[in-house]
Structure formats: C-alpha cells, structure tokens
Design an enzyme around this catalytic site. Structure first.
Site, PDB file in Angstrom:
ATOM      1  N   ASP A 243       0.803  -1.009  -0.026  1.00  0.00           N
ATOM      2  CA  ASP A 243      -0.038   0.012  -0.160  1.00  0.00           C
ATOM      3  C   ASP A 243       0.884   1.302  -0.050  1.00  0.00           C
ATOM      4  O   ASP A 243       1.705   1.370   1.061  1.00  0.00           O
ATOM      5  CB  ASP A 243      -0.839   0.067   1.395  1.00  0.00           C
ATOM      6  CG  ASP A 243      -1.505   1.434   1.342  1.00  0.00           C
ATOM      7  OD1 ASP A 243      -1.912   1.931   0.519  1.00  0.00           O
ATOM      8  OD2 ASP A 243      -2.151   1.527   2.632  1.00  0.00           O
TER       9      ASP A 243
ATOM     10  N   ASP B 254      -4.130   3.901   2.847  1.00  0.00           N
ATOM     11  CA  ASP B 254      -5.432   3.773   3.006  1.00  0.00           C
ATOM     12  C   ASP B 254      -5.828   2.139   3.450  1.00  0.00           C
ATOM     13  O   ASP B 254      -7.013   1.907   3.646  1.00  0.00           O
ATOM     14  CB  ASP B 254      -6.287   3.981   1.717  1.00  0.00           C
ATOM     15  CG  ASP B 254      -6.047   3.131   0.543  1.00  0.00           C
ATOM     16  OD1 ASP B 254      -5.102   2.142   0.616  1.00  0.00           O
ATOM     17  OD2 ASP B 254      -6.760   3.154  -0.431  1.00  0.00           O
TER      18      ASP B 254
ATOM     19  N   ASP C  88      -2.031  -1.175  -3.902  1.00  0.00           N
ATOM     20  CA  ASP C  88      -2.172  -0.509  -5.080  1.00  0.00           C
ATOM     21  C   ASP C  88      -1.038  -0.589  -6.029  1.00  0.00           C
ATOM     22  O   ASP C  88      -0.107  -1.208  -5.886  1.00  0.00           O
ATOM     23  CB  ASP C  88      -2.545   0.871  -4.577  1.00  0.00           C
ATOM     24  CG  ASP C  88      -1.367   1.438  -3.871  1.00  0.00           C
ATOM     25  OD1 ASP C  88      -0.241   1.313  -4.027  1.00  0.00           O
ATOM     26  OD2 ASP C  88      -1.941   2.412  -2.869  1.00  0.00           O
TER      27      ASP C  88
ATOM     28  N   ASP D 265      -9.800 -16.321 -16.085  1.00  0.00           N
ATOM     29  CA  ASP D 265     -10.299 -16.565 -14.984  1.00  0.00           C
ATOM     30  C   ASP D 265     -11.617 -17.615 -15.438  1.00  0.00           C
ATOM     31  O   ASP D 265     -12.466 -17.401 -16.048  1.00  0.00           O
ATOM     32  CB  ASP D 265     -11.067 -15.400 -14.331  1.00  0.00           C
ATOM     33  CG  ASP D 265     -11.485 -15.803 -12.872  1.00  0.00           C
ATOM     34  OD1 ASP D 265     -10.989 -16.395 -12.068  1.00  0.00           O
ATOM     35  OD2 ASP D 265     -12.773 -15.695 -12.780  1.00  0.00           O
TER      36      ASP D 265
ATOM     37  N   GLU E 231      -7.584 -20.575 -16.685  1.00  0.00           N
ATOM     38  CA  GLU E 231      -7.700 -21.253 -15.165  1.00  0.00           C
ATOM     39  C   GLU E 231      -9.010 -22.107 -15.572  1.00  0.00           C
ATOM     40  O   GLU E 231     -10.054 -21.755 -16.206  1.00  0.00           O
ATOM     41  CB  GLU E 231      -8.154 -20.197 -14.260  1.00  0.00           C
ATOM     42  CG  GLU E 231      -8.433 -21.039 -12.769  1.00  0.00           C
ATOM     43  CD  GLU E 231      -9.270 -19.929 -11.943  1.00  0.00           C
ATOM     44  OE1 GLU E 231      -9.301 -20.295 -10.657  1.00  0.00           O
ATOM     45  OE2 GLU E 231     -10.218 -19.177 -12.653  1.00  0.00           O
TER      46      GLU E 231
ATOM     47  N   ASP F  60      -6.888 -17.990  -4.172  1.00  0.00           N
ATOM     48  CA  ASP F  60      -8.094 -18.914  -3.825  1.00  0.00           C
ATOM     49  C   ASP F  60      -7.675 -20.191  -2.965  1.00  0.00           C
ATOM     50  O   ASP F  60      -8.307 -20.903  -2.618  1.00  0.00           O
ATOM     51  CB  ASP F  60      -8.485 -19.420  -5.102  1.00  0.00           C
ATOM     52  CG  ASP F  60      -9.449 -18.281  -5.785  1.00  0.00           C
ATOM     53  OD1 ASP F  60      -9.947 -17.280  -5.073  1.00  0.00           O
ATOM     54  OD2 ASP F  60      -9.804 -18.615  -7.064  1.00  0.00           O
TER      55      ASP F  60
END
Length: 577
Positions: free
Chosen positions: A34, A38, A42, A219, A278, A352
C-alpha cells in the site's frame, strides 16, 4: 558440473515456447503493498517493489484484477473493463508499471474475467432494463420453473448452486425472470452463445494488448460454454443445490470459442504473449486439446486436481488428509499426459488457496525446511511454475479470531448458510473453515518486522499475520539460507538448465507415503529429485547406488552425504549419463 549459459529471460522471437523456462509471480494487489496509507494495496505499491521482483528473478507478473469494480468479490466483479479502479490507482499508474516491468525484462499478464461481469456493468444494466433490451441476450435469463411461484424456493430455472453458496439464479422482480450467476449474485454470467458478446470481449482484449499488456490469465475460462439446455445436475448428500459442474465446465462450444479468441486477438501478434486458462474440473485429456500448439487455443492450463486431494467428500469445508501417493498419482498422470503435446502450469497456491507450508508442510519447527522442500519438488516438474506472493518467504495460514475477522464473500456466505439454512454449530463451522479458506492467502505480504509488517501506514483491510516479526522479506532477501534465496536459486536453475524445462519425467517410489522421488532427463543430463514430506528421517533405496555419488545441485540441508533424507529434506542431484 558446468551449467549452460542461458539468458534469464528467453527471447520469444527465437523460441515461441519461451514460457517453458519462465516463472510467473502472482500479485493480489490489495494485499501486496500500500503506497497511500488507505490500508489497501495499489499499483504504486507494486511499482515500489519492482526491484524486489527483479532480484527474485521471475519472468512474468500476473496481476489479479485492478479494473473498476464494486469489489463484491475483491475485483473479480468488473464494472468497466477499460479502466482502473481508483482504489488501485489510474491507467497512468498501470502504464508506469508496464514500463517498469519491461525495463527489467519482465512481462505483465492481466487477469481476464469474462465468464461474468459485475451487475453494475453497463452491459448488464442495459440487459436488465427490459426483456426487449438489445442486450437482454448478453446474459442468461430464464423464466421460473413451471408450476412454481416466481421468487420462491424451487422456482429457479434449474438446481445449480453458486460457488458462493445458495442458488446460482437470482430472481429479478421487475421482469419476472431469473439470471444465472455461478458466483456472487452480483456477478451475472455472460452468454457466450451471443456473437456480439464474444466480439465485445475480443475488442477489449486487443485494447489492452495495444496498451502494452503481455497476455492474460483467463479466470474460469472453461465455464464460458454452457449446455444451452441448462438442465438439472445431480445433488450430493448434504447440499441444498447441485455443485456438479457438467452443465458448464468444458461445455460443447468451448474449443470453438477459444480458437475464435486466438484468431481474433493473438494470431498476428508478438509470440511473446502468454495465455493461461484457469480451468476447474479440467481433465488431462481436455488439457492436451486446449494447449496443443497446433490447435491455436491456449499456451497452458491452470488446473486444480492436486489441490483438491484434501477435500473430504469433494468439499473444501470438510478438510481431510492428503495422501502423498495420491499426489504422486495426480502429478504423474499430468506429467505423462502432456509429455508429447501441450503444457501445464505448476502451482501450490494462489489467491484462492491456503498457504502451502501450513497445508502440506510444517509451519512450526520445520517451516523453512518444508517450505523449501515443497518449492523444490514443485519447480523441478515439467511445466511453468507459479509463485504466489509471500510463498517465496514461507508465509503461513492465519489464525482468524472469528467470523468477523474474515473478508472473503465465499467464507461469509458459507458460514451464513451453514449456521442458518443447515443449522450447523457455529464453532464447528469455524473449525471447518480454518484450514482451506481463501482469506489465508489474502493477509498482507510481510515486508518487515515493523507496524503492519510494512504493508501499510494505515489500517489494513484484513488483519496482518502476527508472525510477521519472524517471517518477512527484510530478514530474508540478504540471507543466503533463506526461503527467498532458495526460490531465487530454483528460478535461476530453470533459466539455465534445459533439462528442467524440456527433459522427460519418470516417477520413482510411487507407493512411498513419505518420499517424493522422480528423475528428469534430457540428452546426457539427468536429475534426481527427492523430497521428504514428513518430520521423520526417511531411508531411500532407488536400486541405483550411482545416485549417492552424484553431485548435489540444490538442497535444503548443508550437506547430503547419501540418499537417505532428514526431516523435510529436499535434494536435487545431477549427473551425466
């Protein structure tokens, strides 16, 4: 032994199969680094860590979604395919990231999420507006099941279940119809039977490639072709809805769609692009077809057969024990099946999957040894290795304080359904969630021993693992015996030893429940790979005493005088034959 001199980053123009000797690093942006305090990672945070990635030696960075999104599923619900969500930065930041990677000889692969969009995407908003909308057929809309009251249980068009619990159908009161969502209700599935949908996707993909992106990790791409009949599928015991994937995994037009995509997007471009599909539930036989270079579909598949081996009764929420003989049988089948045509990815983890050192290693006394052993065994198979952020540090699973500490929609929905609809005990549900839930992989990367592990100066969006004081990059990047250094050496060897990328594969000791053993051979060079998947010493008898005298190319013990293995020991030996 002298190692051949080979460039760390292969020349795609000279070798269209350059990805065989490459290593891919996955970044889950919100948990990587980061830059603005925040609490969410990013693009500028990633830019600040490019020297770290270069030092590790990876060839490709796969970036999980940073597109505009309501963030219902942390960016896998996209509302604008051609812009960056302000949470992560701007298009200018992405351009700088691409430039920085290219300057260091690395490529950028974007996540392509086109099985579904967000329900806030303009395409779906127009589709939902009216049954007569020109884009109504861009998604899967169906009326209620005959004889059932619309919007009531049992009225759904079929019995399919969502991956995130509940039905895969959401009732739309305004039109009196249901739309299909294999994932969150805010992730409606695109209808790839519609030619306009496909062409819109291809146009978007070309736009990104023109911008400098080097390819796509696609994906759940094998879900884009559904059986148009949308028939019911079998329901297993203990389920409220069917999770049998025969209605949508590798559907009747999947090869047609991927070949069309290749023709429309990749056929006339730089051979240095990378396409990774995937594919949950894909078989070896399917993968050969998807990745045979002569068929012009994909470069490689991302499959999950091996990481489902500890799913009790087929469910990750009933975790069981992985038997090493099952793992060897699975890997051996994939190695054999793709030895002539096609290509596979190699991975233990991603955004995942839980942390592998906690899953199949020892995240206590032998954490570093087992992390290295797991890495060595995986990377020396035939296929392209993927490193998930923090894996190169031996990061572990997180002991979450309770359900309120979790952030993943899959976990939260399952807990609600299990304790509500199924009436299960909340304590037992939390215990069943702990080992394999996705939040384990999403705790922030541990950069140093300071506040919030150096991830952010603000309040992190998800808790930081308290073991960051002992497990962090600052401690490892300059330490010669660290997990990081071991990964770096594995990557170097893949770049420099052709036998690792291109050699044949022979599984040894297939019935041994503790020792993983195999050989790789190319021309006169042969490797022996040994890994002890236990905390006890293990004798090794290969019936070939010559291996005991062969040079140790890489190991996680300071010396290995023979073939017998210590707890969680890894050793790779090399000889000329």
């Amino acid at each position: 032994m002298t190692v051949p001199d080979r460039s760390p980053h292969a020349d795609p123009a000279a070798d269209p199969q350059w990805f065989r000797s490459a290593v891919v690093y996955q970044i889950y942006p919100r948990s990587f680094a980061d830059s603005d305090g925040d609490g969410v990672g990013d693009l500028r945070g990633i830019i600040g860590k490019l020297d770290y990635l270069e030092r590790l030696g990876v060839d490709v960075v796969w970036l999980s979604p940073v597109y505009r999104s309501p963030q219902d599923d942390n960016g896998y619900d996209i509302s604008d395919y051609r812009d960056i969500d302000p949470l992560f930065g701007s298009l200018a930041d992405l351009d700088e990231l691409i430039e920085g990677l290219h300057a260091r000889g690395m490529k950028l692969v974007m996540d392509l999420v086109v099985n579904h969009t967000s329900d806030e995407h303009p395409w779906f908003e127009e589709s939902r507006a009216s049954k007569d909308s020109p884009r109504r057929d861009w998604y899967w809309w169906r009326p209620p099941r005959p004889g059932h009251e619309p919007g009531t249980p049992g009225a759904e068009p079929n019995n399919w279940g969502s991956f995130f619990s509940g039905s895969a159908w959401q009732f739309d009161e305004a039109s009196g119809e249901y739309y299909l969502h294999l994932f969150s209700r805010k992730q409606p599935d695109l209808n790839w039977e519609n030619t306009e949908v496909r062409h819109a996707v291809y146009t978007m993909m070309n736009w990104w490639l023109d911008r400098g992106v080097d390819g796509f990790r696609m994906d759940v791409i094998n879900f884009i072709s559904k059986d148009p009949a949308l028939a019911d599928t079998p329901i297993h015991e203990g389920e409220l809805h069917s999770h049998d994937r025969r209605g949508y995994a590798c559907g009747p037009r999947i090869h047609e769609f991927l070949h069309e995509m290749h023709r429309a997007v990749f056929a006339h471009r730089d051979p240095g692009l990378l396409t990774v599909g995937e594919m949950p539930s894909v078989t070896v036989e399917d993968a050969v077809l998807f990745t045979d270079p002569d068929r012009h579909e994909l470069d490689m598949v991302f499959q999950f057969e091996h990481v489902n081996l500890d799913h009790g009764g087929g469910s990750k929420w009933r975790p069981g024990r992985m038997r090493l003989t099952d793992l060897k049988a699975s890997f051996g089948r994939w190695q054999k099946g793709l030895e002539e045509r096609g290509w596979n990815s190699l991975s233990w983890g991603n955004h995942d999957q839980p942390r592998i050192v906690s899953r199949w290693g020892d995240d206590g006394e032998y954490r570093e040894l087992s992390a290295k052993m797991l890495a060595g065994v995986l990377h020396l198979h035939r296929g392209t290795p993927y490193v998930y952020q923090g894996e190169e540090l031996g990061m572990t699973n997180m002991a979450f304080a309770g359900i309120d500490a979790h952030r993943d929609i899959e976990v939260l929905n399952h807990y609600r359904e299990a304790t509500g609809g199924l009436g299960l005990d909340p304590v037992q549900v939390l215990e069943s969630i702990a080992p394999l839930n996705r939040d384990n992989a999403r705790t922030p990367v541990q950069w140093d021993a300071g506040p919030n592990a150096g991830f952010t100066t603000g309040t992190p969006w998800i808790v930081v693992n308290p073991n960051a004081a002992e497990i962090n990059a600052a401690d490892q990047v300059d330490r010669e015996d660290s997990v990081f250094a071991f990964y770096r050496e594995l990557i170097r060897l893949r770049h420099e030893l052709p036998v690792i990328a291109d050699g044949d594969f022979t599984m040894l000791l297939p019935e041994d429940e503790a020792v993983y053993a195999f050989t790789r051979r190319l021309d006169a060079t042969e490797l022996l790979v040994l890994g002890n998947f236990s905390g006890e010493p293990q004798p090794v008898d290969l019936g070939d005493p010559g291996w005991g005298r062969a040079e140790v190319l890489l190991g996680n013990y300071p010396d290995s005088p023979g073939l017998d293995l210590g707890p969680w020991e890894f050793a790779c030996r090399i000889r000329t034959v």
